[in-house]
Design a protein around this motif. Structure first.
Motif, short mmCIF file in Angstrom:
data_model
loop_
_atom_site.label_atom_id
_atom_site.label_comp_id
_atom_site.label_asym_id
_atom_site.label_seq_id
_atom_site.Cartn_x
_atom_site.Cartn_y
_atom_site.Cartn_z
N LEU A 60 0.83 -1.19 0.00
CA LEU A 60 0.00 0.00 0.00
C LEU A 60 0.87 1.25 0.00
CD1 LEU A 60 -2.73 -0.98 2.62
CD2 LEU A 60 -2.95 -0.91 0.13
N ILE A 61 0.40 2.26 -0.73
CA ILE A 61 1.03 3.58 -0.73
C ILE A 61 0.13 4.50 0.06
CG2 ILE A 61 1.81 5.50 -2.16
CD1 ILE A 61 2.03 3.38 -4.45
N PHE A 62 0.69 5.11 1.10
CA PHE A 62 -0.11 5.90 2.02
C PHE A 62 -0.01 7.39 1.72
CE2 PHE A 62 -1.68 2.99 5.23
CZ PHE A 62 -0.92 1.85 5.00
N GLY A 63 -1.08 8.11 2.06
CA GLY A 63 -1.06 9.56 2.04
C GLY A 63 -0.36 10.08 3.29
N THR A 64 -0.32 11.40 3.41
CA THR A 64 0.42 12.03 4.51
C THR A 64 -0.36 12.08 5.81
OG1 THR A 64 -0.33 14.16 3.68
CG2 THR A 64 1.88 13.44 3.02
N GLY A 65 -1.64 11.77 5.76
CA GLY A 65 -2.43 11.71 6.99
C GLY A 65 -3.14 13.01 7.33
N THR A 66 -4.28 12.88 7.99
CA THR A 66 -5.03 14.02 8.53
C THR A 66 -5.32 13.75 9.98
OG1 THR A 66 -6.11 14.53 6.41
CG2 THR A 66 -7.18 15.34 8.42
N THR A 67 -4.92 14.68 10.84
CA THR A 67 -5.20 14.54 12.26
C THR A 67 -6.51 15.23 12.58
OG1 THR A 67 -2.85 14.43 12.81
CG2 THR A 67 -4.37 15.00 14.59
N VAL A 68 -7.46 14.47 13.09
CA VAL A 68 -8.80 14.98 13.39
C VAL A 68 -8.97 15.10 14.90
CG1 VAL A 68 -11.26 14.47 13.25
CG2 VAL A 68 -9.76 13.97 11.30
#
Lengths: 110, 112
Positions: free
Chosen positions: B100-108
């Motif tokens: 899998l290639i991941f995005g940079t993430g979002t902290t909620v």
């Protein structure tokens, strides 16, 4: 019971030293992976393995080696640690669609 | 270069509100898009996933939408709860993909 176990959970190393991060899985998955997590970069793939005896380079393999001596165990080796390798490292096992991650190893290279 | 781009980097919503996270990608061979949820001190865990043959998948309060023409996907969390406070990663895999290639993430952060 955690199916993917990483050790150590925290590690402080000196620049130029050798570091070995260990991972054990009880999922009986053929595939295992090492990622590092850094703010602004997300999870980046370092090395992966399709089974015992196999290791493959991921997207950022430079400075890292991997070893898969058995179905259950997958190690990440930093022969000459550098401060740029300070990060949180995650091991995962999985099939082609789902990864099961360990709790991570926080590595600081001073 | 980042193959999977994710936005925003962080966001705060009120309890009961709707959270919307977005991702975009370039590689048209990507055909599987999971979302992972990560709580502090833990590894990411699969939350919901969608194949490129679908445009919507729902699981309780979580819905993911996929737009093949625009190469975009989104995650909607309705009736957001403080327990939803976490970092969310979108990811992608192609048909012959090795990982899998991941995005940079979002902290909620969900505020009560």
């Amino acid at each position: 019971e955690a199916a993917v176990t990483q050790s150590p959970r925290n590690k402080v190393a000196v620049t130029g030293g050798k570091v070995t991060l260990s991972c054990n899985q009880t999922n009986n998955h053929n595939n295992m992976y090492w990622y590092r997590q850094d703010t602004g970069h997300g999870l980046r793939l370092i090395h992966y393995s399709y089974g015992a005896g196999s290791t493959e380079k991921g997207d950022i393999p430079d400075g890292y080696k991997a070893s898969r001596p058995s179905q259950e165990n997958f190690s990440l080796i930093l022969e000459l640690a550098t401060p740029s390798q300070t990060s949180v490292y995650f091991c995962a096992s999985g099939d082609e669609n789902t990864l099961y991650f360990g709790a991570g190893t926080r590595l600081s290279v001073l | 270069q980042q193959q999977v781009r994710q936005s925003p980097q962080s966001l705060t919503v009120w309890e009961g509100g709707t959270t919307v996270l977005t991702c975009s990608y370039e590689d048209s061979t990507f055909n599987y898009f999971p979302w992972y949820q990560q709580f502090p001190g833990e590894g990411p865990a699969l939350l919901i996933s969608i194949l490129s043959v679908s445009d919507k998948k729902e699981d309780g309060r979580f819905t993911t939408f996929f737009n093949k023409r625009e190469k975009k996907l989104s995650l909607h969390i309705i009736d957001s709860q403080p327990g939803d406070s976490a970092t969310y990663f979108c990811a992608a895999r192609d048909q012959g993909g090795r990982a899998l290639i991941f995005g940079t993430g979002t902290t909620v952060s969900v505020s009560p």
